[in-house]
Design an enzyme around this catalytic site. Structure first.
Site, PDB file in Angstrom:
ATOM      1  N   ASP A 391       0.855  -1.179   0.000  1.00 30.03           N
ATOM      2  CA  ASP A 391       0.000   0.000   0.000  1.00 30.03           C
ATOM      3  C   ASP A 391       0.897   1.237   0.000  1.00 30.03           C
ATOM      4  O   ASP A 391       2.113   1.135   0.225  1.00 30.03           O
ATOM      5  CB  ASP A 391      -0.900  -0.034   1.234  1.00 30.03           C
ATOM      6  CG  ASP A 391      -1.857   1.153   1.293  1.00 30.03           C
ATOM      7  OD1 ASP A 391      -2.357   1.557   0.229  1.00 30.03           O
ATOM      8  OD2 ASP A 391      -2.090   1.671   2.397  1.00 30.03           O
ATOM      9  N   GLU A 488      -2.095  21.411   0.488  1.00 30.75           N
ATOM     10  CA  GLU A 488      -2.637  22.766   0.469  1.00 30.75           C
ATOM     11  C   GLU A 488      -2.677  23.346   1.875  1.00 30.75           C
ATOM     12  O   GLU A 488      -2.393  24.537   2.084  1.00 30.75           O
ATOM     13  CB  GLU A 488      -4.043  22.769  -0.139  1.00 30.75           C
ATOM     14  CG  GLU A 488      -4.601  24.179  -0.246  1.00 30.75           C
ATOM     15  CD  GLU A 488      -5.756  24.267  -1.228  1.00 30.75           C
ATOM     16  OE1 GLU A 488      -6.632  23.408  -1.156  1.00 30.75           O
ATOM     17  OE2 GLU A 488      -5.758  25.190  -2.045  1.00 30.75           O
ATOM     18  N   LYS A 552      -1.657  30.096  -9.082  1.00 25.71           N
ATOM     19  CA  LYS A 552      -0.634  29.117  -8.734  1.00 25.71           C
ATOM     20  C   LYS A 552      -0.928  27.843  -9.510  1.00 25.71           C
ATOM     21  O   LYS A 552      -2.079  27.503  -9.785  1.00 25.71           O
ATOM     22  CB  LYS A 552      -0.615  28.834  -7.235  1.00 25.71           C
ATOM     23  CG  LYS A 552      -1.888  28.184  -6.710  1.00 25.71           C
ATOM     24  CD  LYS A 552      -1.812  27.964  -5.225  1.00 25.71           C
ATOM     25  CE  LYS A 552      -3.112  27.312  -4.718  1.00 25.71           C
ATOM     26  NZ  LYS A 552      -3.112  27.134  -3.267  1.00 25.71           N
ATOM     27  N   ASP A 668      -5.027   5.826  -4.166  1.00 26.01           N
ATOM     28  CA  ASP A 668      -4.826   7.239  -4.507  1.00 26.01           C
ATOM     29  C   ASP A 668      -4.868   7.464  -6.008  1.00 26.01           C
ATOM     30  O   ASP A 668      -4.864   6.533  -6.804  1.00 26.01           O
ATOM     31  CB  ASP A 668      -3.481   7.725  -3.955  1.00 26.01           C
ATOM     32  CG  ASP A 668      -3.604   8.147  -2.505  1.00 26.01           C
ATOM     33  OD1 ASP A 668      -4.737   8.325  -2.049  1.00 26.01           O
ATOM     34  OD2 ASP A 668      -2.574   8.281  -1.844  1.00 26.01           O
ATOM     35  N   ASP A 805      -1.519  -1.029   6.023  1.00 26.75           N
ATOM     36  CA  ASP A 805      -1.801  -0.557   7.380  1.00 26.75           C
ATOM     37  C   ASP A 805      -3.273  -0.278   7.628  1.00 26.75           C
ATOM     38  O   ASP A 805      -3.640   0.106   8.738  1.00 26.75           O
ATOM     39  CB  ASP A 805      -1.007   0.719   7.661  1.00 26.75           C
ATOM     40  CG  ASP A 805      -1.529   1.905   6.863  1.00 26.75           C
ATOM     41  OD1 ASP A 805      -1.937   1.707   5.700  1.00 26.75           O
ATOM     42  OD2 ASP A 805      -1.554   3.024   7.403  1.00 26.75           O
ATOM     43  N   ASN A 808      -8.528  -1.313   4.167  1.00 25.00           N
ATOM     44  CA  ASN A 808      -8.583  -1.556   2.724  1.00 25.00           C
ATOM     45  C   ASN A 808      -7.485  -2.498   2.241  1.00 25.00           C
ATOM     46  O   ASN A 808      -7.502  -2.928   1.088  1.00 25.00           O
ATOM     47  CB  ASN A 808      -8.492  -0.222   1.968  1.00 25.00           C
ATOM     48  CG  ASN A 808      -7.206   0.518   2.264  1.00 25.00           C
ATOM     49  OD1 ASN A 808      -6.780   0.625   3.400  1.00 25.00           O
ATOM     50  ND2 ASN A 808      -6.572   1.037   1.246  1.00 25.00           N
ATOM     51  N   ASP A 809      -6.540  -2.831   3.116  1.00 23.82           N
ATOM     52  CA  ASP A 809      -5.454  -3.751   2.745  1.00 23.82           C
ATOM     53  C   ASP A 809      -5.680  -5.166   3.256  1.00 23.82           C
ATOM     54  O   ASP A 809      -4.881  -6.059   2.970  1.00 23.82           O
ATOM     55  CB  ASP A 809      -4.110  -3.229   3.290  1.00 23.82           C
ATOM     56  CG  ASP A 809      -3.816  -1.814   2.846  1.00 23.82           C
ATOM     57  OD1 ASP A 809      -4.010  -1.535   1.655  1.00 23.82           O
ATOM     58  OD2 ASP A 809      -3.422  -0.995   3.683  1.00 23.82           O
TER      59      ASP A 809
END
EC number: 7.6.2.1
Length: 1094
Positions: A391, A488, A552, A668, A805, A808-809
């Protein structure tokens, strides 16, 4: 089970609110979860069934039955049943203990409290008692108990915010919104009167999709995934919300993705099973030989002894006597497969497990967490791992963004990368609103702020204004920023510490505290981010009435929109950006522009008109955005560090040297995963090619996979003459795969992976992935992670390890041969499902290369010695049979067996150390000179030529036959390694190929990456005011990171275009940047098209 059968038969789900009788007709699963394998009644039969899958256990049970027959047994049944029961009990206790911990975890989850609407009031109920159709209330920071339909919340318009880290690994907040017709059901009486019926899809494991319809008061309302709160999510920044349970327990999407707990066996176990079968066959052969010998002996010799040794009544012939003798010898010779072997193996594994638990180098002192071997059966398998599936979030990274460096007006300011031992941390005491946790080590930047440097002040003013962060001031001066992404938030926090504090926002204003002075800016427009623009801008009016645009974004995009006056500054800033990117930092450029009042009014009217048109609205808005963002002035650039866990790049590099392939499977976005890949050195700028598979259809994905494979194999096979070089000796593709020297990487998106896992494409994926040094899969669901692991297990037949960790793993941890859980920020679900656990990814190196190697090494040596000892001991009885008339008598008494075992174990150790530390020690000769009169004999022998001649001749005679056999074998029956070595040597003789000498030098995607994870539409959400409350400020959903490569000579190309743009009309200016953007790409044609598709 009944629930699984119901799920298979279910075509659609019908759920009615507050109607238990109606919902009970469908026998939906309750909300109880069960990850344990046993209960009180099923433990004994299931565990015994699993244990007797070991061939040896079955063998000894059959042997025990034979020993109970007195006519053939020469040994007491006690000698077999005691060790057999001992082994079974020890293993059962260990399995029961492991399962008990799973049971306790289940009970902890099932007994969580939830507020359920029952008979007109909210009552606390355990999670396991929640039923489909119930209306439950969730409060801030609570876990969602089941998959529920959001009805209403404390936020305006029925909005709520959830964290989905346990589902997809992302810690960014997601926004969910209830239907307008149910958003005002905040009163208990209204919720009790709610009798809507939901008809939706049956239970499935698709986390990103939900299809259903709400029927209420004669109307139909469509439902999608944005209306659902899934089990495993956590409610954030929302005081309360109400929802209706749609899926519960094992039928929730989280549990559908968890997978089943599988029985894991090591390759040593499988090898031992095979060996036991072969040894048993050998035992049968020995028994047959001895039985035939007994029959012959009884026929020709035994008849002479029947006078005083008569046969028993059941012995009717010599053949039958030989049949009985066969079984007797099976019992006597059973020590060739001793049951003590399995006891010894379990003890050895237990010792290895304690070595892991006691390893101080795998102890993480900040968390007080030691490594833990949660199973004792897989230690030696650690030394055979070939594939690691990892992961990203929380495993490779800490998910912490740090403002590290910046470049302002050509001046570089280095912060976090300066040595903190030699440089004091900057004192921010001048700013009472600073964040005490923020650290920066370059005091010259603070001095520039205090000296009121205009460029530095404008730089941080831009960071404080140009964003979509929401502030929450819990008390005076106690500011909490609800950022859509950690990076951000890091930028706004940096501006806050340097004196430009973002205090509040409304749909029309943004309030800052600039060096202690409160300033309110009028927010005129937000030019939102999207995947094509790769930037965001805001237009504000200062208290003095001046209108400014702040922007930006990716430096390649910002630089081509700069005014010619910023040319020199652009060169300097570009050098700084290259240095930032080389250190693994994520960069973006900042620019501003002063706007004329009359021009802005005309532009604003055009913007309002474009925002109301029906056709081509987005294209017209993009043209207007491009127009007003031209001619900006450069301020500088920022560099953010996405903090990896300590030692991750070094660990990955070391594992790669061990030829262990590492695949990253993450939920991600593609850009985020690629940036981490560069930070971990899994992706590098000097790689020959990075293939991005992002097709949306089966045909597109198939074409991209084949093109990538042909590109790799084509460059490797084409000779200097341009013809394909493929002889019969190298006809196998695997030879070319092993001989490939170039380095490639493969990146697959989630929607493409769904097609890749189809049966017709999975072989192409495996072939391509094995040709690449790095494989990254993004936007992967938990079930897809397990499917990828299962694919490699099934076709490559290699030992796999999965490490993660979060919840979802869990599915891939259970699927892999070895599962490793990291006790991190996302709970303990991965640890509870794992075989090994520790606190940091870097400990994986020591687990595999130290504990794994030594466990395998010790186990192999032990098994070799053990089998040798038992063969030597058992064959004594075989040869003794030829001297005792094949009468199945015991050659050695059982007490003697035990003594021999002790002698072999303890005596061999004592003799070894005695010889090592005594016989080979000169001290012993010095102490007892009279006892060793030939002390110099060995040294004197070495001075004789005849001794060396004998040594030489003996060596030649022993070595030459082996060398001849090996040379003949290499020539006549070459292995894959021999073919690869021959192919590489032939290529060296031909000389280097021009194609392979060309190395593509790309600057990392971080170099021109927009460092944020924005999603289009947040600007509109802020200006609409839907998410702004007077008391509480809520966070927004997670954004997207974009990465885009550029050429080393892009500045020169872009300056040429600037000269053309300055002479062009405003209409042509709107399109110039787009063509320029295409012109600066230097990747291959296929890669460029892939980026544009993204």
């Amino acid at each position: 089970s009944l629930c699984s059968q119901q799920m298979l038969l279910e075509k659609e789900r019908r759920v009615k609110a507050n109607a238990w009788d109606y919902n009970d007709r469908f026998s939906y699963a309750d909300n109880r979860i069960k990850t344990s394998k046993y209960n009180i009644f099923t433990f004994l039969p299931i565990n015994l069934f699993e244990q007797f899958q070991r061939v040896a256990n079955a063998y000894f049970s059959v042997l025990l039955i034979l020993q109970l027959i007195p006519e053939i047994s020469s040994l007491s049944w006690f000698t077999t049943i005691v060790p057999l029961v001992f082994v079974l009990v020890i293993t059962a206790v260990k399995d029961a203990t492991d399962d008990y911990f799973r049971y306790k975890s289940d009970q902890q989850v099932n007994n969580r409290q939830s507020q359920v609407l029952i008979r007109g009031s909210l009552q606390n109920e355990k999670w396991m008692n929640v039923r489909v159709g119930d209306i439950i209330k969730l409060e801030n920071n609570q876990f969602v108990a089941a998959d529920i339909l959001l009805l209403c919340s404390s936020e305006p318009y029925g909005l709520c915010y959830v964290e989905t880290a346990e589902l997809d690994g992302e810690t960014n907040l997601k926004v969910r919104q209830a239907l307008t017709v149910t958003s005002d059901l905040g009163d208990i009486s209204k919720l009790m009167d709610f009798d809507g019926e939901v008809i939706c899809e049956p239970p499935n494991n698709k986390l990103d999709r939900f299809t259903g319809t709400l029927y209420w008061k004669g109307n139909k309302y469509p439902l999608d995934n944005e209306k659902m709160l899934l089990r495993g999510c956590v409610l954030r920044n929302t005081e309360w919300c109400f929802g209706m349970v749609i899926f519960a327990g094992s039928q929730t999407k989280l549990m559908q993705n968890c997978g089943r707990t599988k029985l894991k066996r090591t390759s040593i176990d499988k090898l031992m099973n095979t060996l036991v079968l072969w040894i048993f066959a050998f035992l049968i052969c020995m028994g047959v030989v001895l039985a035939i010998g007994h029959t012959i002996w009884e026929t020709y010799v035994g008849t002479n002894f029947r006078v005083f040794l008569p046969w028993d009544t059941f012995q009717i012939s010599a053949v039958f006597s030989g049949f009985l003798t066969f079984w007797s010898y099976i019992i006597i010779l059973n020590t060739v497969v001793p049951i003590s072997l399995y006891v010894s193996v379990e003890v050895l594994r237990l010792g290895h497990s304690y070595f892991i638990n006691w390893d101080r180098k795998m102890y993480h002192s900040p968390m007080g967490t030691a490594a833990e071997a949660r199973t004792t059966t897989l230690n030696e398998e650690l030394g055979q791992v070939e594939f690691i599936f990892s992961d990203k979030t929380g495993t490779l990274t800490q998910n912490i963004m740090v403002f590290s460096k910046c470049s302002i007006n050509g001046q570089m300011y280095a912060g976090a990368f300066m040595c903190p031992q030699k440089t004091a941390c900057v004192d921010f005491s001048f700013n009472p609103l600073c964040d005490r946790r923020f650290k920066f080590f370059d005091s010259s930047l603070v001095e520039a702020i205090k000296m009121e440097d205009p460029a530095v002040q404008e730089f941080f003013r831009l960071l404080a204004l140009c964003h979509t962060v929401m502030p929450e001031e819990k008390s005076e001066g106690n500011l909490v920023y609800q950022a859509q992404s950690p990076d951000e938030g890091a930028l706004v926090t940096a501006a806050r510490n340097f004196g430009f504090v973002f205090r509040a926002r409304t749909p029309e204003t943004v309030t800052l505290c600039e060096m202690g002075r409160t300033v309110t800016y009028q927010l005129l427009a937000i030019l939102d981010f999207n995947n094509v623009r790769k930037r965001m801008s805001v237009i504000v009016r200062s208290p003095e009435g001046q209108i400014k645009l702040y922007s930006k974004g990716a430096d390649t995009i910002i630089f081509e929109r700069l005014d010619p006056s910023s040319e020199n500054l652009m060169y300097t800033t570009s050098e700084h950006l290259s240095e930032f990117a080389g250190e693994g930092l994520r960069t973006l450029a900042l620019a501003y522009k002063d706007l004329d009042e009359d021009y802005f009014k005309v532009w604003m009217k055009r913007l309002l008109f474009a925002s109301t048109v029906i056709e081509n609205r987005e294209d017209q808005l993009a043209v207007l955005y491009d127009e007003i963002e031209l001619g900006m002035k450069l301020l500088g650039a920022t560099a953010i560090e996405d903090k990896l866990q300590e030692g991750v790049p070094e660990t990955i590099a070391c594992l790669n040297l061990a030829d262990i392939k590492i695949w990253v499977l993450t939920g991600d976005k593609l850009e985020t995963a690629m940036n981490i890949g560069y930070s971990c050195n899994m992706l590098r700028d000097d790689m020959n090619e990075v293939f991005v598979i992002s097709g949306h259809s089966l045909q597109d994905v198939q074409q991209q996979l084949r093109s990538a494979k042909e590109h790799i194999l084509g460059l490797s096979r084409v000779s200097s003459a341009g013809h394909v070089e493929k002889t019969d000796a190298f006809a196998d593709d695997s030879v070319f795969e092993e001989a490939i020297i170039a380095e490639y990487a493969l990146v697959i998106n989630g929607h493409s992976l769904a097609h890749v896992l189809e049966p017709q494409l999975e072989h192409i994926l495996l072939d391509l992935a094995c040709l690449c040094k790095t494989v990254i899969c993004c936007r992967v669901t938990p079930m897809q992670k397990a499917q990828v692991v299962e694919l490699v297990k099934r076709h490559k037949r290699a030992v796999t390890l999965a490490i993660g960790d979060g919840a979802n793993d869990v599915s891939m941890i259970k699927t892999a041969h070895i599962g490793v859980g990291i006790s991190g920020q996302e709970g303990m679900q991965a640890v509870l499902a794992s075989d090994y656990s520790f606190a940091q990814f870097r400990y994986l190196q020591r687990l595999l290369l130290v504990h794994g190697r030594w466990s395998y090494f010790r186990m192999c040596n032990f098994l070799g010695y053990f089998f040798y000892k038992n063969f030597a001991f058992t064959l004594v009885h075989f040869w003794y049979g030829f001297f005792c008339g094949f009468s199945a008598q015991i050659g050695l008494d059982t007490h003697y067996w035990t003594a021999v075992n002790h002698l072999f174990i303890w005596g061999s150790l004592m003799v070894y150390f005695a010889i090592l530390f005594a016989m080979q020690s000169d001290g012993l000769f010095g102490i007892f000179p009279s006892s060793f009169p030939f002390i110099g004999t060995a040294r004197n022998c070495l001075s004789e030529k005849s001794v060396w001649l004998v040594v030489l001749l003996t060596t030649v005679v022993c070595v030459m036959p082996g060398l001849v056999v090996r040379f003949l074998r290499v020539d006549l029956f070459p292995t894959l390694t021999d073919k690869v070595r021959r192919l590489q040597q032939s290529r060296k003789k031909q000389g280097p190929q021009e194609q392979n000498l060309r190395r593509v030098r790309r600057t990392s995607s971080r170099r021109s990456a927009y460092a944020f994870s924005h999603q289009q539409g947040f600007g509109e959400l802020i200006t609409s005011g839907k998410n702004i409350r007077r008391s509480t400020v809520s966070s927004l959903c997670s954004p997207e990171r974009i990465a885009q490569s550029h050429s080393s000579s892009w500045i020169e190309n872009m300056l040429k275009r600037k000269n053309e743009v300055s002479c062009a009309s405003p209409e042509s200016e709107g399109g110039a940047p787009k063509s320029g953007n295409r012109a600066i790409q230097t990747r291959s044609k296929k890669s460029t098209q892939t980026e544009l598709d993204i």
